[in-house]
Design an enzyme around this catalytic site. Structure first.
Site, PDB file in Angstrom:
ATOM      1  N   GLY A  40     -19.878  -2.294 -32.972  1.00  0.00           N
ATOM      2  CA  GLY A  40     -20.780  -1.342 -32.327  1.00  0.00           C
ATOM      3  C   GLY A  40     -20.497   0.054 -32.867  1.00  0.00           C
ATOM      4  O   GLY A  40     -20.960   0.403 -33.936  1.00  0.00           O
ATOM      5  N   SER A 112     -16.689  -4.752 -38.487  1.00  0.00           N
ATOM      6  CA  SER A 112     -17.444  -3.503 -38.480  1.00  0.00           C
ATOM      7  C   SER A 112     -16.660  -2.436 -37.703  1.00  0.00           C
ATOM      8  O   SER A 112     -15.502  -2.171 -38.035  1.00  0.00           O
ATOM      9  CB  SER A 112     -18.846  -3.759 -37.920  1.00  0.00           C
ATOM     10  N   TRP A 113     -17.241  -1.819 -36.643  1.00  0.00           N
ATOM     11  CA  TRP A 113     -16.464  -0.859 -35.856  1.00  0.00           C
ATOM     12  C   TRP A 113     -15.154  -1.479 -35.370  1.00  0.00           C
ATOM     13  O   TRP A 113     -14.122  -0.797 -35.285  1.00  0.00           O
ATOM     14  CB  TRP A 113     -17.280  -0.352 -34.649  1.00  0.00           C
ATOM     15  N   ASP A 267     -23.270  -4.525 -48.937  1.00  0.00           N
ATOM     16  CA  ASP A 267     -23.305  -3.778 -47.676  1.00  0.00           C
ATOM     17  C   ASP A 267     -23.677  -2.325 -47.983  1.00  0.00           C
ATOM     18  O   ASP A 267     -22.835  -1.537 -48.403  1.00  0.00           O
ATOM     19  CB  ASP A 267     -21.933  -3.870 -46.996  1.00  0.00           C
ATOM     20  N   HIS A 295     -23.819  -6.443 -44.729  1.00  0.00           N
ATOM     21  CA  HIS A 295     -23.098  -6.193 -43.484  1.00  0.00           C
ATOM     22  C   HIS A 295     -23.227  -7.358 -42.508  1.00  0.00           C
ATOM     23  O   HIS A 295     -22.355  -7.569 -41.672  1.00  0.00           O
ATOM     24  CB  HIS A 295     -23.646  -4.911 -42.844  1.00  0.00           C
TER      25      HIS A 295
END
Length: 315
Positions: A40, A112-113, A267, A295
């Site tokens: 997120g 990701s985050w 990505d 991604h």
């Protein structure tokens, strides 16, 4: 498709500041402990994440970061205090959860985050981390945030112009800060519209990927959408409360922790050099550049993740 997994244990952990964080455990209670750190920021955990690593070999722990998923208070509520929702609050929550569950050391699995948050935790508590698997590696530097919300617009000029035009007040070019302020609007319809504009841009950035389905970010229930964007803009407008370049600078603290960095060469929003720089600074990490993935992943990426988790399971 694999059979869905149900947790064998779950609860709400009081982490202070009026926040209670949802957690669950799946897989083998006697397996190797692994913490799944969602992305997120503000995405919350999905049921599919219960299979991030092999549930027959791992004791899989998941949690919803402050303000999202099943954690309370929810960031979709404008009364929720965002000042107690920062990277360092989340790092402390992870450590409190580890103690609560009586786990000595655990593998971190972050995407990701979630890779930024995993790195922040591991650099602060390296003695608590057995191995690390990072997918779609991020470090949430200001330069990375600027790329995702401005630089990559060179590939999507029309969509970026729309993203930019929504916040004409951002004369200094701080679009993310302007969106963050808009997400504090007392009018729920205004907040919803801001969230829709933000996620339209997120959708555009992954739109060329084979797994980049339309609505990947924008197609979620209203409260989840609003919470996601409110948290995202809050974190990114503050560069995640990290000193610029600190994760890379302090990568030496990860010495002795084996790492697998799995990153799609295609990505656009998170270019491969982020993972490459980290791999150079962290001697025990191996970089796996996935040629056919962006991604949002690919079958090849899924296989690379499974291979890394299998290799670490037998350590």
């Amino acid at each position: 498709m694999s059979e869905p997994i149900e947790p064998y244990d779950h609860g709400m952990l009081d982490v202070g500041d009026g926040n209670r964080v949802y957690w669950e455990q799946c897989g083998d209670p006697d397996g190797k402990p692994a913490l799944v750190v969602h992305g997120g920021p503000g995405s919350g955990c999905s049921t599919g994440m219960r299979r991030s690593v092999d549930p027959e070999r791992y004791r899989v722990v998941l949690f919803d970061q402050r303000g999202c998923g099943r954690s309370v208070p929810h960031a979709s509520d404008p009364a929720t205090d965002m000042s107690v929702n920062t990277t360092w609050h989340l790092v402390a929550d992870m450590e409190r959860l580890r103690e609560h569950l009586g786990i000595e050391r655990w593998l971190l699995f972050g995407g990701s985050w979630g890779s930024t948050l995993s790195l922040a935790y591991a650099e602060r508590h390296p003695e608590r981390v057995s191995e690390i698997i990072l997918v779609a590696v991020t470090m949430t530097r200001r330069v990375d945030v600027d790329w995702l919300y401005r630089g990559v617009g060179r590939f999507f000029p029309e969509e970026w112009e729309r993203f930019r035009a929504y916040v004409p007040e951002a004369e200094d070019g701080d679009l993310v800060g302007a969106y963050a302020r808009r997400m504090e609007d007392p009018d729920p319809e205004a907040r919803l519209r801001t969230a829709q504009e933000w996620t339209a841009w997120e959708d555009a950035v992954i739109s060329l990927e084979s797994n980049g389905r339309p609505g990947a970010y924008s197609d979620r229930p209203r409260d989840e959408l609003v919470a996601f964007v409110r948290i995202c803009a809050h974190y990114f407008s503050h560069a995640a409360w990290l000193e610029e370049g600190a994760i890379l600078r302090d990568a030496g603290r990860l010495a002795g922790i084996p790492g697998a960095l799995i990153h799609g060469r295609l990505d656009l929003g998170g270019p491969l050099d982020t993972a490459w720089l980290l791999a150079r600074a962290w001697p025990d990490a191996t970089l796996h550049a996935i040629e056919d993935s962006g991604h949002t992943g690919s079958t090849t990426m899924r296989d690379a993740i499974a291979a890394a988790a299998d290799a670490f399971a037998s350590r």
